[in-house]
Motif scaffolding. Structure first.
Motif, PDB file in Angstrom:
ATOM      1  N   MET A  91       5.596   5.939  -0.478  1.00 54.34           N
ATOM      2  CA  MET A  91       5.252   5.564   0.723  1.00 54.34           C
ATOM      3  C   MET A  91       4.651   4.209   1.017  1.00 54.34           C
ATOM      4  N   ALA A  92       4.944   3.149   1.808  1.00 55.25           N
ATOM      5  CA  ALA A  92       4.438   1.709   1.891  1.00 55.25           C
ATOM      6  C   ALA A  92       3.049   1.852   2.603  1.00 55.25           C
ATOM      7  N   VAL A  93       2.275   1.084   2.470  1.00 58.41           N
ATOM      8  CA  VAL A  93       1.207   0.735   3.179  1.00 58.41           C
ATOM      9  C   VAL A  93       1.461   0.115   4.588  1.00 58.41           C
ATOM     10  N   ARG A 112       2.343  -2.522   7.298  1.00 58.68           N
ATOM     11  CA  ARG A 112       2.194  -3.857   7.403  1.00 58.68           C
ATOM     12  C   ARG A 112       1.053  -4.427   8.085  1.00 58.68           C
ATOM     13  N   ASN A 113       0.327  -5.418   7.718  1.00 63.39           N
ATOM     14  CA  ASN A 113      -0.877  -5.846   8.458  1.00 63.39           C
ATOM     15  C   ASN A 113      -0.974  -7.341   8.180  1.00 63.39           C
ATOM     16  N   SER A 114      -2.002  -7.891   8.659  1.00 63.25           N
ATOM     17  CA  SER A 114      -2.529  -9.370   8.328  1.00 63.25           C
ATOM     18  C   SER A 114      -3.134  -9.186   7.035  1.00 63.25           C
ATOM     19  N   ILE A 115      -3.268 -10.321   6.215  1.00 62.42           N
ATOM     20  CA  ILE A 115      -3.732 -10.425   5.158  1.00 62.42           C
ATOM     21  C   ILE A 115      -5.235 -10.321   5.218  1.00 62.42           C
ATOM     22  N   ARG A 116      -5.780 -10.456   6.235  1.00 63.64           N
ATOM     23  CA  ARG A 116      -7.248 -10.361   6.594  1.00 63.64           C
ATOM     24  C   ARG A 116      -7.545  -8.649   6.654  1.00 63.64           C
ATOM     25  N   SER A 117      -6.856  -8.114   7.252  1.00 61.15           N
ATOM     26  CA  SER A 117      -6.905  -6.719   7.397  1.00 61.15           C
ATOM     27  C   SER A 117      -6.564  -5.988   6.164  1.00 61.15           C
ATOM     28  N   PHE A 118      -5.501  -6.289   5.488  1.00 64.57           N
ATOM     29  CA  PHE A 118      -5.038  -5.809   4.494  1.00 64.57           C
ATOM     30  C   PHE A 118      -6.402  -5.808   3.235  1.00 64.57           C
ATOM     31  N   LEU A 119      -6.857  -7.079   3.333  1.00 58.82           N
ATOM     32  CA  LEU A 119      -8.092  -7.008   2.309  1.00 58.82           C
ATOM     33  C   LEU A 119      -9.237  -6.127   2.755  1.00 58.82           C
ATOM     34  N   VAL A 120      -9.447  -6.278   3.845  1.00 50.52           N
ATOM     35  CA  VAL A 120     -10.483  -5.219   4.431  1.00 50.52           C
ATOM     36  C   VAL A 120     -10.216  -3.821   3.778  1.00 50.52           C
ATOM     37  N   ASN A 121      -9.100  -3.381   4.189  1.00 47.49           N
ATOM     38  CA  ASN A 121      -8.667  -2.079   3.843  1.00 47.49           C
ATOM     39  C   ASN A 121      -8.730  -1.876   2.351  1.00 47.49           C
ATOM     40  N   ALA A 122      -8.134  -2.822   1.709  1.00 44.06           N
ATOM     41  CA  ALA A 122      -8.003  -2.474   0.258  1.00 44.06           C
ATOM     42  C   ALA A 122      -9.477  -2.452  -0.251  1.00 44.06           C
ATOM     43  N   LYS A 123     -10.427  -3.419   0.118  1.00 46.30           N
ATOM     44  CA  LYS A 123     -11.622  -3.391  -0.487  1.00 46.30           C
ATOM     45  C   LYS A 123     -12.416  -1.970  -0.258  1.00 46.30           C
ATOM     46  N   SER A 124     -12.172  -1.568   1.114  1.00 48.33           N
ATOM     47  CA  SER A 124     -12.656  -0.144   1.247  1.00 48.33           C
ATOM     48  C   SER A 124     -12.134   0.937   0.520  1.00 48.33           C
ATOM     49  N   SER A 154       3.327  -3.630   0.874  1.00 49.14           N
ATOM     50  CA  SER A 154       3.838  -3.376   2.076  1.00 49.14           C
ATOM     51  C   SER A 154       5.416  -2.863   1.939  1.00 49.14           C
ATOM     52  N   THR A 155       5.958  -2.636   0.721  1.00 52.24           N
ATOM     53  CA  THR A 155       7.271  -2.720   0.231  1.00 52.24           C
ATOM     54  C   THR A 155       7.364  -1.359  -0.471  1.00 52.24           C
ATOM     55  N   PRO A 156       8.013  -0.352  -0.193  1.00 48.63           N
ATOM     56  CA  PRO A 156       8.022   0.773  -0.702  1.00 48.63           C
ATOM     57  C   PRO A 156       8.538   1.058  -2.232  1.00 48.63           C
ATOM     58  N   THR A 157       7.918   1.565  -3.100  1.00 48.88           N
ATOM     59  CA  THR A 157       8.217   1.529  -4.541  1.00 48.88           C
ATOM     60  C   THR A 157       8.380   3.012  -4.831  1.00 48.88           C
ATOM     61  N   PRO A 158       9.379   3.760  -5.150  1.00 43.78           N
ATOM     62  CA  PRO A 158       9.535   5.140  -5.284  1.00 43.78           C
ATOM     63  C   PRO A 158       8.553   5.713  -6.220  1.00 43.78           C
ATOM     64  N   ASN A 159       8.586   4.972  -7.318  1.00 40.81           N
ATOM     65  CA  ASN A 159       7.490   5.626  -8.324  1.00 40.81           C
ATOM     66  C   ASN A 159       6.191   5.144  -8.686  1.00 40.81           C
ATOM     67  N   ALA A 160       5.743   4.328  -7.540  1.00 38.70           N
ATOM     68  CA  ALA A 160       4.430   3.554  -7.818  1.00 38.70           C
ATOM     69  C   ALA A 160       3.343   4.616  -8.247  1.00 38.70           C
ATOM     70  N   PHE A 161       2.439   4.143  -8.908  1.00 42.51           N
ATOM     71  CA  PHE A 161       1.202   4.606  -9.416  1.00 42.51           C
ATOM     72  C   PHE A 161       0.434   5.021  -8.302  1.00 42.51           C
ATOM     73  N   THR A 162       0.424   4.059  -7.336  1.00 43.69           N
ATOM     74  CA  THR A 162      -0.453   4.177  -6.108  1.00 43.69           C
ATOM     75  C   THR A 162       0.288   3.274  -4.911  1.00 43.69           C
ATOM     76  N   PRO A 163       0.424   3.540  -3.762  1.00 43.68           N
ATOM     77  CA  PRO A 163       1.201   2.738  -2.740  1.00 43.68           C
ATOM     78  C   PRO A 163       0.547   1.589  -2.761  1.00 43.68           C
ATOM     79  N   LEU A 164      -0.836   1.451  -2.894  1.00 46.03           N
ATOM     80  CA  LEU A 164      -1.821   0.386  -2.351  1.00 46.03           C
ATOM     81  C   LEU A 164      -1.919  -0.399  -3.791  1.00 46.03           C
TER      82      LEU A 164
END
Ligand SMILES: [Mn+2]
Length: 436
Positions: free
Chosen positions: A1-3, A5-17, A55-65
């Motif tokens: 499942m993909a994360v 889509r968001n702006s790079i700013r929101s993406f980074l805020v979410n990724a940090k938390s 933002s791009t689904p990868t079927p066997n990803a270790f984590t989506p993010l």
């Protein structure tokens, strides 16, 4: 499942938390990390890769993010004026970056973030160095890079790339790798915008316009590195097809967003970022030396090399300003010896690149070795590399030399490096060869 889509700013805020939560709760994380010199190329390579892959689904990803990590402490962002300039083009500030400060303390890092819970993708390097390397190098499962292949990344990297090839900028390779999935994202936003049948009067946010703005912001980040690394595609020694392709691709993303394209001019953009990069006059000498610094171990010897965007004479003046009671030369040599000692180096090098009065690129190289074994290596380097690098004895405009080649233990020499196409990407491997 993909994360989502968001702006790079929101993406980074979410990724940090998400990273902080994962560390607390002992969850899995995928980290995308640039090299320890943490230059613009490393920064934008990691941001672009993490953003598009998440933002791009990868079927066997270790984590989506995928979490982009800048390989320095947060405080060191401030000695990179070009970072702040570039980030502002994507509605970002330095505190949005995820840095080494967001990982657990180095002394407990292995226990709080155990290797089996991590997967690492390297961008702009292909061997994880230092403390991180000693704990996590076995967890590296992908790389995109334009340095010499050190053979450390496994041959089979599964769903992640192993793309190590020549290019002016690593960000060009990342752009190329991400182009297809990125286009998929952009076009799905367009079709959903159309499906909603929006118009200006509807008051509904137009998905495709928002998506185009997000695309343009991240495209500007990526483009900044490529134009800086290739002198706006003018540096013939550096530009490859990868860079040409990536610039065209990214410019199209910028031009598709009216708010951004209106006053965009690539030449002006390059000048602005490049000026910010050279704006190091207010930094103390020590920060100038550590701003773009890399370190390696070969056998029993530790080598460090600083890259500097101003000539040696600028560094001499800087040292003199900071140490009034010594001659310019004494002040400079004391400062760089101290820098090398702080890092327990047996060999220390400084490479400068600058533009001459007549507008040509010029490079200087200084190598200082501090033990008999290191002296042997440095001398071997100076013999083996002289021709390839076009080394010529250096002296300042008033005729001062920095050489000290007569002593038993230490050895120091400065050159003009006339083959200006060779950056640290070539000089460091030559030094390391002479050490092993
Ligand atoms: Mn690079």
């Amino acid at each position: 499942m993909a994360v989502p889509r968001n702006s790079i700013r929101s993406f980074l805020v979410n990724a940090k938390s998400a990273l902080h939560t994962a560390i607390q709760k002992s969850q899995k994380v995928t980290l995308v990390i640039g090299n320890e010199s943490a230059d613009l190329d490393s920064l934008t390579s990691s941001l672009l890769y993490a953003y598009i892959r998440s933002s791009t689904p990868t079927p066997n990803a270790f984590t989506p993010l995928y979490i982009p990590v800048t390989n320095i402490p947060a405080a060191d962002v401030d000695i990179r004026p070009e970072f702040l300039k570039v980030l502002s083009h994507a509605n970002l500030e330095s505190q949005h970056l995820i840095t080494l400060d967001d990982l657990p303390d180095l002394s407990s890092i292995g226990s709080q973030l155990p290797p089996y819970n991590t997967k690492w993708v390297l961008v702009d390097h292909n061997a994880l160095q230092g403390a991180l390397g000693s704990i996590y190098s076995g967890r590296v499962q992908g790389a995109i890079d334009h340095h010499e292949d050190e053979g450390k990344v496994p041959r089979d990297t599964g769903d992640e790339p192993r793309m190590i090839t020549k290019a002016g900028s690593c960000t060009s390779l990342v752009t190329e790798y991400c182009a297809k999935p990125w286009d998929g994202l952009s076009s799905s936003a367009q079709s959903s915008g159309a499906a909603h049948g929006q118009d200006d009067a509807s008051g509904v946010v137009d998905d495709s316009a928002v998506s185009a703005l997000w695309d343009a912001q991240i495209a500007k980040l990526a483009l900044a590195s490529i134009v800086v690394d290739t002198a706006n595609l003018q540096s013939k020694d550096k530009v490859t097809d990868h860079d040409e392709y990536a610039v065209k691709y990214l410019e199209a993303k910028i031009m598709a967003a009216p708010q951004v394209s209106r006053d965009f001019d690539r030449g002006k953009f390059y000048k602005e970022i490049n000026a910010a990069k050279k704006d190091i006059g207010s930094l103390p000498l020590r920060d100038i030396l550590r701003k773009d610094y890399k370190q390696w171990t070969e056998g029993k010897l530790d080598l460090g090399v600083s890259s500097v965007v101003r000539p040696i004479e600028f560094l001499l003046e800087k040292a003199k300003e900071e140490t009034q009671d010594k001659s310019m030369q004494e002040a400079f040599l004391a400062a760089i010896e101290h820098f090398a000692q702080e890092r327990n180096l047996q060999i220390y090098g400084i490479m400068t690149i600058s533009t001459s009065a007549s507008g040509d690129f010029q490079r200087e190289l200084l190598v200082w070795s501090f033990t008999p074994e290191a002296k042997q290596a440095a001398q071997k380097f100076s013999e083996n590399a002289a021709q390839e690098l076009g080394l010529e004895d250096w002296h300042s405009s008033d005729g001062t030399s920095l050489d000290d080649v007569e002593r038993d233990e230490k050895w120091r020499k400065a050159w003009w490096q006339r083959k200006v196409q060779h950056s640290r990407k070539r000089v460091a491997p030559l030094l390391r060869q002479a050490m092993s």
